[in-house]
Design a protein around this motif. Sequence first.
Motif, PDB file in Angstrom:
ATOM      1  N   GLU A  51      37.993  44.578  46.250  1.00  0.00           N
ATOM      2  CA  GLU A  51      36.745  44.750  45.604  1.00  0.00           C
ATOM      3  C   GLU A  51      37.199  44.673  43.571  1.00  0.00           C
ATOM      4  OE1 GLU A  51      38.201  47.608  47.290  1.00  0.00           O
ATOM      5  OE2 GLU A  51      36.586  48.193  48.350  1.00  0.00           O
ATOM      6  N   LEU A  52      38.322  44.473  43.760  1.00  0.00           N
ATOM      7  CA  LEU A  52      38.587  43.961  42.258  1.00  0.00           C
ATOM      8  C   LEU A  52      39.378  42.991  42.557  1.00  0.00           C
ATOM      9  CD1 LEU A  52      42.088  46.081  41.853  1.00  0.00           C
ATOM     10  CD2 LEU A  52      40.772  46.196  40.540  1.00  0.00           C
ATOM     11  N   ALA A  53      39.082  42.188  42.973  1.00  0.00           N
ATOM     12  CA  ALA A  53      39.217  40.645  43.832  1.00  0.00           C
ATOM     13  C   ALA A  53      37.482  40.355  43.294  1.00  0.00           C
ATOM     14  CB  ALA A  53      40.197  39.943  44.772  1.00  0.00           C
ATOM     15  N   MET A  54      36.511  40.678  43.670  1.00  0.00           N
ATOM     16  CA  MET A  54      35.181  40.100  43.631  1.00  0.00           C
ATOM     17  C   MET A  54      34.644  40.434  41.888  1.00  0.00           C
ATOM     18  SD  MET A  54      33.150  38.572  45.987  1.00  0.00           S
ATOM     19  CE  MET A  54      34.608  37.859  46.040  1.00  0.00           C
ATOM     20  N   ALA A  55      35.028  41.836  41.931  1.00  0.00           N
ATOM     21  CA  ALA A  55      35.187  42.642  40.410  1.00  0.00           C
ATOM     22  C   ALA A  55      35.052  41.419  38.917  1.00  0.00           C
ATOM     23  CB  ALA A  55      35.413  43.918  40.423  1.00  0.00           C
ATOM     24  N   ASP A 147      48.657  52.026  39.277  1.00  0.00           N
ATOM     25  CA  ASP A 147      47.689  51.498  37.624  1.00  0.00           C
ATOM     26  C   ASP A 147      46.563  51.154  37.488  1.00  0.00           C
ATOM     27  OD1 ASP A 147      48.570  51.757  35.306  1.00  0.00           O
ATOM     28  OD2 ASP A 147      49.537  49.864  35.467  1.00  0.00           O
ATOM     29  N   ILE A 148      46.640  49.852  38.063  1.00  0.00           N
ATOM     30  CA  ILE A 148      45.559  48.822  37.614  1.00  0.00           C
ATOM     31  C   ILE A 148      44.085  49.793  38.403  1.00  0.00           C
ATOM     32  CG2 ILE A 148      44.658  46.889  38.802  1.00  0.00           C
ATOM     33  CD1 ILE A 148      47.043  45.870  39.688  1.00  0.00           C
ATOM     34  N   PHE A 152      41.584  50.225  35.763  1.00  0.00           N
ATOM     35  CA  PHE A 152      40.071  49.179  35.744  1.00  0.00           C
ATOM     36  C   PHE A 152      39.056  48.840  36.851  1.00  0.00           C
ATOM     37  CE2 PHE A 152      43.829  46.220  33.589  1.00  0.00           C
ATOM     38  CZ  PHE A 152      42.530  45.996  32.493  1.00  0.00           C
ATOM     39  N   GLY A 153      39.544  50.654  37.400  1.00  0.00           N
ATOM     40  CA  GLY A 153      38.583  50.562  38.276  1.00  0.00           C
ATOM     41  C   GLY A 153      37.701  51.453  37.977  1.00  0.00           C
ATOM     42  N   LYS A 157      33.599  51.639  40.794  1.00  0.00           N
ATOM     43  CA  LYS A 157      32.888  52.984  40.597  1.00  0.00           C
ATOM     44  C   LYS A 157      31.549  52.492  40.251  1.00  0.00           C
ATOM     45  CE  LYS A 157      37.046  55.899  40.803  1.00  0.00           C
ATOM     46  NZ  LYS A 157      37.417  56.996  39.223  1.00  0.00           N
ATOM     47  N   ALA A 158      31.290  51.575  39.168  1.00  0.00           N
ATOM     48  CA  ALA A 158      30.113  50.701  38.360  1.00  0.00           C
ATOM     49  C   ALA A 158      29.340  50.219  39.683  1.00  0.00           C
ATOM     50  CB  ALA A 158      29.694  50.207  37.550  1.00  0.00           C
TER      51      ALA A 158
END
Length: 181
Positions: A51-55, A147-148, A152-153, A157-158
């Motif tokens: 999810e972080l990678a794609m965001a 922490d990340i 930046f979560g 979520k959005a």
Amino acid sequence: MKKIIITCLITSCVTLGTVYLYDNWYIDYNLRKYSVYYVHNMEHKFGAHPELAMALENMDVIYKPYKKNIRYRDDGGLAIYKNFANGEQVILSCNLGEKELKYVYYNFMDEDYYFNEAFVLEYGYDSSTGLYEINAKTIDKEALYKDIYKNFGFLIKANINRKPLINMQKEFNKKYYKRFN
């Protein structure tokens, strides 16, 4: 006069319809815009944080909520900056122009963490100790990811519940399954 008005109305409707179809049916755009939703609904290996990678990778087309002290940069290299009241800053970035896709998390304690294309930690760098590479096995990965996500979560979520009009989950899985598994 009526012919001109009718011609203009028809041209406007065709143009708006084409733009609507492009936004919702164009496969690559759809896969990028809803990538966080698709990757959240796809299987992935343990330890990967897709999810972080794609965001971050698709930051130029996904929904970016306005938040105080958050700044987005998508002019070449992609980055998200979070500023704190005490002047400290954390940054999450990637550069799509490089051969091998890497993500970097810089925190305010002079530590940099490098992740591979599946957002799995590879190594770190600590400038306060002068160690160029910190072995990934010695880093508390759970605390780092926590922490990340704390910083930046909100971006994930959005975008996690933003369902596309046309669901292209199968096409997304074909394209990204090997990367995250």
